[in-house]
Every structure is written in C-alpha cells, then in structure tokens.
Write a protein that holds these residues in place. Sequence first.
Motif, PDB file in Angstrom:
ATOM      1  N   ALA A  51     -19.609-108.581 -24.345  1.00  0.00           N
ATOM      2  CA  ALA A  51     -18.447-108.998 -23.565  1.00  0.00           C
ATOM      3  C   ALA A  51     -17.910-107.801 -22.798  1.00  0.00           C
ATOM      4  O   ALA A  51     -17.396-106.851 -23.394  1.00  0.00           O
ATOM      5  N   ALA A  52     -18.022-107.827 -21.477  1.00  0.00           N
ATOM      6  CA  ALA A  52     -17.704-106.663 -20.647  1.00  0.00           C
ATOM      7  C   ALA A  52     -16.241-106.263 -20.710  1.00  0.00           C
ATOM      8  O   ALA A  52     -15.909-105.082 -20.597  1.00  0.00           O
ATOM      9  N   ASN A  53     -15.354-107.236 -20.876  1.00  0.00           N
ATOM     10  CA  ASN A  53     -13.912-106.937 -20.844  1.00  0.00           C
ATOM     11  C   ASN A  53     -13.347-106.590 -22.212  1.00  0.00           C
ATOM     12  O   ASN A  53     -12.135-106.477 -22.375  1.00  0.00           O
ATOM     13  N   MET A  54     -14.228-106.414 -23.193  1.00  0.00           N
ATOM     14  CA  MET A  54     -13.804-106.001 -24.531  1.00  0.00           C
ATOM     15  C   MET A  54     -14.348-104.614 -24.830  1.00  0.00           C
ATOM     16  O   MET A  54     -15.331-104.172 -24.227  1.00  0.00           O
ATOM     17  N   SER A  55     -13.718-103.932 -25.762  1.00  0.00           N
ATOM     18  CA  SER A  55     -14.179-102.596 -26.135  1.00  0.00           C
ATOM     19  C   SER A  55     -15.488-102.676 -26.913  1.00  0.00           C
ATOM     20  O   SER A  55     -15.852-103.737 -27.453  1.00  0.00           O
ATOM     21  N   ILE A  56     -16.173-101.546 -26.977  1.00  0.00           N
ATOM     22  CA  ILE A  56     -17.382-101.461 -27.788  1.00  0.00           C
ATOM     23  C   ILE A  56     -17.044-101.796 -29.242  1.00  0.00           C
ATOM     24  O   ILE A  56     -17.777-102.529 -29.911  1.00  0.00           O
ATOM     25  N   GLU A  57     -15.919-101.296 -29.701  1.00  0.00           N
ATOM     26  CA  GLU A  57     -15.487-101.536 -31.076  1.00  0.00           C
ATOM     27  C   GLU A  57     -15.339-103.033 -31.355  1.00  0.00           C
ATOM     28  O   GLU A  57     -15.864-103.543 -32.355  1.00  0.00           O
ATOM     29  N   ASP A  58     -14.647-103.752 -30.485  1.00  0.00           N
ATOM     30  CA  ASP A  58     -14.432-105.179 -30.707  1.00  0.00           C
ATOM     31  C   ASP A  58     -15.730-105.970 -30.605  1.00  0.00           C
ATOM     32  O   ASP A  58     -15.941-106.945 -31.327  1.00  0.00           O
ATOM     33  N   LEU A 113     -16.070 -95.687 -28.852  1.00  0.00           N
ATOM     34  CA  LEU A 113     -15.718 -96.954 -29.484  1.00  0.00           C
ATOM     35  C   LEU A 113     -14.656 -97.726 -28.705  1.00  0.00           C
ATOM     36  O   LEU A 113     -14.704 -98.964 -28.637  1.00  0.00           O
ATOM     37  N   LYS A 114     -13.698 -97.025 -28.121  1.00  0.00           N
ATOM     38  CA  LYS A 114     -12.580 -97.678 -27.449  1.00  0.00           C
ATOM     39  C   LYS A 114     -12.880 -98.002 -25.982  1.00  0.00           C
ATOM     40  O   LYS A 114     -12.083 -98.666 -25.316  1.00  0.00           O
ATOM     41  N   ASP A 115     -14.007 -97.535 -25.471  1.00  0.00           N
ATOM     42  CA  ASP A 115     -14.359 -97.811 -24.072  1.00  0.00           C
ATOM     43  C   ASP A 115     -14.758 -99.271 -23.890  1.00  0.00           C
ATOM     44  O   ASP A 115     -15.389 -99.867 -24.764  1.00  0.00           O
ATOM     45  N   ASN A 116     -14.413 -99.842 -22.744  1.00  0.00           N
ATOM     46  CA  ASN A 116     -14.856-101.185 -22.433  1.00  0.00           C
ATOM     47  C   ASN A 116     -16.364-101.199 -22.176  1.00  0.00           C
ATOM     48  O   ASN A 116     -16.908-100.275 -21.547  1.00  0.00           O
TER      49      ASN A 116
END
Length: 262
Positions: free
Chosen positions: A94-101, A139-142
Amino acid sequence: MLDIKDLVKVFYPGTVNETHAINGISLHINKGDVVSLIGSNGSGKSTLFNLISGTFPVTNGTITLDNEDITHQKEYRRAMNIGRVFQDPTKGTAANMSIEDNMILSERKGMRYPVFSLSRQKREEFEELLSKIGLSGRLKDNVGLLSGGQRQALTLLMTAMSNPKLLLLDEHTAALDPKAADIIMKMTEEIIDARKVTAMMVTHNMQFAIEFGNRLIMMDAGRVILDIQGDEKKNMTVERLVELFKEKSSKTFSSDEALLTK
C-alpha cells in the motif's frame, strides 16, 4: 500438497468471444517442490495462478491445497495460505502507508482486528529484516517513496512473513532492470530455502526456469505439455528446452521470448 484435477477455465462461454484458457489440467505439486512454469504468451500460466489463488472462478475441475478443497473458496480466505508476488511491484504493498504498517498487516494477515502498533522487540525484528534488503532505518517512510526494485523486495519479504503454504511468483522480476532482477531472484531463492516453502514461478526467461527449483513445467494452449525434474532438469539447456517445446506443441517460441534465454 497442491492437487489440481481436470481444471477448466472458459471465458465468455456461449458467446462469439468464448475462450478456452485452461483445458483439463491435472497436476500434483509435492510439498517442498519449487517449480518453474514457462510457456508462450496466452498459454494459460497466469490464468492458472488466478484460478489457484481464487481471483477467477473455475469453470470445471477441483483445486485442493493441503487436503482442503479450495475450489470455491473466496480469494481472501485463500490468501491466508497462498502468497502471491506479481509482476507489477506496486501490487503487493500500500503506497500511502508506511513500511511499518505494511509489515504489520502482512504479519497479521488473516487476523480479524490487526493492531497498528509495535513493541520495541517487534520493531527491532522488523528493522533486522529490512536491513537485509537495504532499507534500514526506513520503517516510518511511506512505501510510495521506494523504487520499483525496493518495493518488490519489500513485497517478497512481507509475503514470506505471512508464512504461506504455497508461494506463487507471477513473473515477479519481469518489470525490473537486470541488476534488480538478479537481487530479487537471489532473495527469492534464499527465502524459499530458509522457509522450505512450496513455490511456483511463472517466467519467460528460460535460463531462469532451468536454474530455478527442482521442477520445470511447460504449458501451451491451456495444457501442461512438459513436466521435468531430477537429472533431466539438471542437465537441461535452453537449446534443448526450445527443441522440446517444438516437439510437444508443433510451434516455436515467438522472437521476443527467444531473446529472453540468457
């Protein structure tokens, strides 16, 4: 492990556009098999994957995974046991979510209420996994900020995290540049070897097909026309594979596919 019996898929039945994409395939994939799947354009490779994963309903026949009949099971239910990586790197994340999510969703696939928070220990585990694909500290990057190769590596990593019984690789290196494709193939082999996962990979690259896994299946006109393994596969060459295709199908690979042999 995976049993396919008398599988048929007809698109637009009863119309002038009626197309028989899969024509009575019966196939058994053993647990631990790593299968290359090749064939000319329109041979039914991706359609077969769509039937196994539940994207398309079957016209006739049965599909059984680990002794469970999944022929009419919904796609989201099958996703709990079947992981799939597509040719398009944007499809698995999902592009609009962070790597973490994205990673949380992948690890908790199948849970009714996934929790969007990480313990310190779990975050460290995620960071360690990301370090293996060159994404440490992100981790926090989209996900939308990643390159195609980085995104495909993340998709493959996330698919492995969900511990699938069956991994479907649908030309998952075809959209990448040669360097990125080599990295993804190496990562693919490492994951399969470490997790002992049963896998099937669609590819047009005959050299990849020969070198990858323990079994090679060739399709044509919606049928399996060749299934080789063991010493026969180990000793296979691209030239011999092309000869076998001609013998079994009375056709030749199209010129663009013939270029994908090195």
